[in-house]
Design a protein around this motif. Structure first.
Motif, PDB file in Angstrom:
ATOM      1  N   ALA A  26      12.491 -87.209 -14.040  1.00 36.26           N
ATOM      2  CA  ALA A  26      11.640 -86.139 -13.519  1.00 36.26           C
ATOM      3  C   ALA A  26      10.205 -86.479 -13.890  1.00 36.26           C
ATOM      4  CB  ALA A  26      12.050 -84.800 -14.126  1.00 36.26           C
ATOM      5  N   ARG A  59       9.398 -84.014  -4.119  1.00 38.62           N
ATOM      6  CA  ARG A  59       8.776 -82.901  -4.827  1.00 38.62           C
ATOM      7  C   ARG A  59       9.792 -81.788  -5.026  1.00 38.62           C
ATOM      8  NH1 ARG A  59       3.440 -80.245  -5.423  1.00 38.62           N
ATOM      9  NH2 ARG A  59       3.941 -78.034  -5.580  1.00 38.62           N
ATOM     10  N   VAL A  60       9.750 -81.166  -6.197  1.00 41.80           N
ATOM     11  CA  VAL A  60      10.637 -80.048  -6.510  1.00 41.80           C
ATOM     12  C   VAL A  60       9.916 -78.766  -6.105  1.00 41.80           C
ATOM     13  CG1 VAL A  60      11.837 -78.791  -8.335  1.00 41.80           C
ATOM     14  CG2 VAL A  60      11.670 -81.296  -8.439  1.00 41.80           C
ATOM     15  N   LYS A  92       5.878 -81.004  -9.777  1.00 41.23           N
ATOM     16  CA  LYS A  92       7.129 -81.534 -10.343  1.00 41.23           C
ATOM     17  C   LYS A  92       7.862 -82.362  -9.292  1.00 41.23           C
ATOM     18  CE  LYS A  92       7.008 -78.813 -14.093  1.00 41.23           C
ATOM     19  NZ  LYS A  92       6.778 -79.302 -15.399  1.00 41.23           N
ATOM     20  N   TRP A  93       8.441 -83.500  -9.742  1.00 49.43           N
ATOM     21  CA  TRP A  93       9.115 -84.433  -8.845  1.00 49.43           C
ATOM     22  C   TRP A  93      10.424 -84.913  -9.430  1.00 49.43           C
ATOM     23  CZ3 TRP A  93       7.138 -86.444  -4.175  1.00 49.43           C
ATOM     24  CH2 TRP A  93       5.882 -85.942  -3.822  1.00 49.43           C
ATOM     25  N   ARG A  94      11.411 -85.187  -8.555  1.00 47.22           N
ATOM     26  CA  ARG A  94      12.638 -85.911  -8.906  1.00 47.22           C
ATOM     27  C   ARG A  94      12.458 -87.318  -8.353  1.00 47.22           C
ATOM     28  NH1 ARG A  94      15.055 -81.467  -6.426  1.00 47.22           N
ATOM     29  NH2 ARG A  94      15.656 -82.857  -4.750  1.00 47.22           N
TER      30      ARG A  94
END
Length: 185
Positions: free
Chosen positions: A52, A169-170, A34-36
């Motif tokens: 996202a 990256r989250v 997961k990415w912002r």
């Protein structure tokens, strides 16, 4: 920009530039999870767009092409160029021209947009699975052209939109080994 120049210098077209899944995995950092992501226009007329991403690598290990599902509804693939270590895409789409006064389509598929994206790894960490990217930087360019049959029906929208892109990256990857802050042991 260096990233775009590296892609075009290698003849990058967005297709087939990733590693062969039968070969040894590329040891460079892998993008997954997961990415912002923030797209910041360079012209300053618009504010940044924040989305996202959910990223799935196209191979079981190492750096390779990635499949992205964005919170804005877009789905796309970034190829991995093994020569430069850059992720990129080169995609064309068309959009209609509408008459704002009446809200009707003046010409179907009048505008041709080419989205040229290139991203490099800015930061990574070691994990049980190898190196994993935690931050990426890049650029997304979208030149637009008007098809000749739409001249006179549509406003020419010939600007090249250029956006800086930053992704973080989250959360840490499983088994991540964080480096200590600089100057500390």
């Amino acid at each position: 920009m260096v990233l775009t120049a590296g892609l075009s210098a290698c003849g990058f077209t967005g297709e087939g530039a990733s590693t062969d899944s039968a070969s040894k995995p590329d040891p460079r950092p892998r993008i997954e999870g997961k990415w912002r992501v923030t797209y910041t226009p360079r012209d300053g007329d618009q504010g940044p767009e924040r989305v996202a991403w959910t990223v799935a690598p196209a191979c079981p290990q190492g750096a390779c092409a990635i499949l992205i599902r964005s919170s804005n509804g877009n789905r796309f693939r970034l190829a991995f160029d093994v020569a430069t270590g850059v992720y990129g895409a080169n995609k064309v789409y068309r959009r209609d021209c509408t008459n704002p006064a009446v809200g009707k389509v003046a010409a179907r598929k009048a505008y041709r947009n080419r989205v040229i994206s290139s991203y490099g790894i800015a930061k990574s960490v070691s994990s049980a699975e190898g190196l994993v990217a935690t931050e990426i930087f890049g650029v997304r360019r979208t030149p637009t052209t008007l098809k000749p049959s739409a001249n006179g029906k549509c406003e020419p929208d010939l600007a090249v939109n250029v956006e800086s892109v930053r992704g973080v990256r989250v959360g840490a990857p499983a088994g991540a080994i964080e480096a200590p802050p600089s100057g500390q042991r």
